[in-house]
Design an enzyme around this catalytic site. Structure first.
Site, PDB file in Angstrom:
ATOM      1  N   HIS A 160       0.833  -1.207   0.000  1.00  0.00           N
ATOM      2  CA  HIS A 160       0.000   0.000   0.000  1.00  0.00           C
ATOM      3  C   HIS A 160       0.868   1.259   0.000  1.00  0.00           C
ATOM      4  O   HIS A 160       2.024   1.218   0.447  1.00  0.00           O
ATOM      5  CB  HIS A 160      -0.860   0.027   1.265  1.00  0.00           C
ATOM      6  CG  HIS A 160      -2.000  -0.957   1.292  1.00  0.00           C
ATOM      7  ND1 HIS A 160      -2.228  -1.809   2.355  1.00  0.00           N
ATOM      8  CD2 HIS A 160      -2.989  -1.190   0.386  1.00  0.00           C
ATOM      9  CE1 HIS A 160      -3.314  -2.533   2.103  1.00  0.00           C
ATOM     10  NE2 HIS A 160      -3.786  -2.191   0.919  1.00  0.00           N
ATOM     11  N   CYS A 247      -2.691   0.065   9.857  1.00  0.00           N
ATOM     12  CA  CYS A 247      -3.719  -0.849   9.336  1.00  0.00           C
ATOM     13  C   CYS A 247      -4.753  -1.254  10.374  1.00  0.00           C
ATOM     14  O   CYS A 247      -5.866  -1.630  10.020  1.00  0.00           O
ATOM     15  CB  CYS A 247      -3.073  -2.139   8.815  1.00  0.00           C
ATOM     16  SG  CYS A 247      -1.761  -1.865   7.648  1.00  0.00           S
TER      17      CYS A 247
HETATM   18  N1  GLY Z   1      -2.712  -9.231   4.529  1.00  0.00           N
HETATM   19  C1  GLY Z   1      -3.122  -7.887   4.365  1.00  0.00           C
HETATM   20  C2  GLY Z   1      -3.686  -7.668   3.039  1.00  0.00           C
HETATM   21  O1  GLY Z   1      -3.147  -8.276   2.110  1.00  0.00           O
HETATM   22  O2  GLY Z   1      -4.621  -6.958   2.824  1.00  0.00           O
END
Ligand code: GLY
Length: 254
Positions: A160, A247
């Site tokens: 991300h 996250c």
């Molecule tokens: N394991 C976090 C994701 O891939 O969204």
């Protein structure tokens, strides 16, 4: 007052999505313990916690950040790029509804909250395997009337945008320039992660304090040298699931 929405670690975590990391055994008990300590840390920093129950069928559901983009004026329920994660949205929408007007990203757009970096009145949005250009365009259409600019950013080498760059306060972005093109970030001070710690750019600003992984002591020292206030948490187990400190919560002023 700050509210933090979190969700307990799924007992199915071992089946999480992985994009840039190899699958390694995850110690579920340790992951749960570390996540509880993270939640306590948020509470100590003044957050009122809304802790959603664990979802055994949704391995990545502890990573609540990806399900929504929360601004002062509204919340945008995303459409995660990984199909396995789309079942995560309903509970997050329900938790956000008392606090914010709700908008939604719709197919064929995809958008993960981890790709949205909010700095001042700009939302930088990573184009990644999870977020497509339609996602950026829909987000722009939703937030522009509220005074936000949306800029898309190419990301390589990590999951991300916020794996590569986060806002840490004092007009500063913590960044790994190897994973993101820094040219778009003109106007901000850029603080580079230590070269030995490429994954160290994910930091969570709560009020004036940076919640930061214990795993990156060199970059932590850099932050402290620049007079940032840092509180560390151990997130080594959730890091194996490709999750960082941003996250695991949605933080909103309420
Ligand atoms: N394991 C976090 C994701 O891939 O969204």
């Amino acid at each position: 007052m700050l509210t933090a929405i979190t969700r307990e670690v799924s007992p199915g975590l071992a089946r999480c999505e992985l994009t840039h990391l190899k699958r390694r055994p995850i110690n579920l008990k340790a992951a749960i313990r570390q996540h509880r300590a993270y939640c306590q840390c948020l509470a100590q920093l003044g957050c009122n916690l809304i802790a959603l129950p664990a979802e055994p069928g949704l391995p990545d559901s502890v990573f609540v950040e990806d399900a929504a983009v929360v601004l002062d004026e509204l919340a945008v329920i995303t459409r995660p790029g990984a199909e396995s994660r789309r079942g995560e949205l309903a509970a997050i929408e329900e938790a956000l509804t008392p606090f914010r007007q709700i908008e939604r990203i719709r197919a064929p757009a995809t958008l993960d909250g981890g790709d949205v970096l909010h700095a001042g009145s700009t939302l930088y949005v990573g184009i990644t395997s999870r977020t497509n250009r339609q996602g950026v365009a829909q987000l722009r259409e939703i937030v522009q009337p509220h005074g936000y600019r949306v800029k898309s950013v190419s990301v390589t080498g990590c999951l991300h945008l916020k794996s590569a760059c986060t806002f840490v306060g004092q007009e500063t972005l913590l960044i790994n320039r190897g994973w993101v093109d820094e040219e778009l970030f003109g106007g901000w001070n850029l603080l580079d992660v230590d070269p030995a710690e490429p994954a160290a750019a994910n930091a969570l600003l709560v009020g004036e304090t940076i919640v930061y992984p214990t795993a990156y002591p060199r970059t932590r020292s850099l932050l402290e040298d620049h007079e940032f206030i840092v509180k560390t948490v151990d997130n080594t187990e959730l890091a194996k699931a490709e999750g960082g400190v941003t996250c695991c919560s949605l933080i909103l002023s309420s």
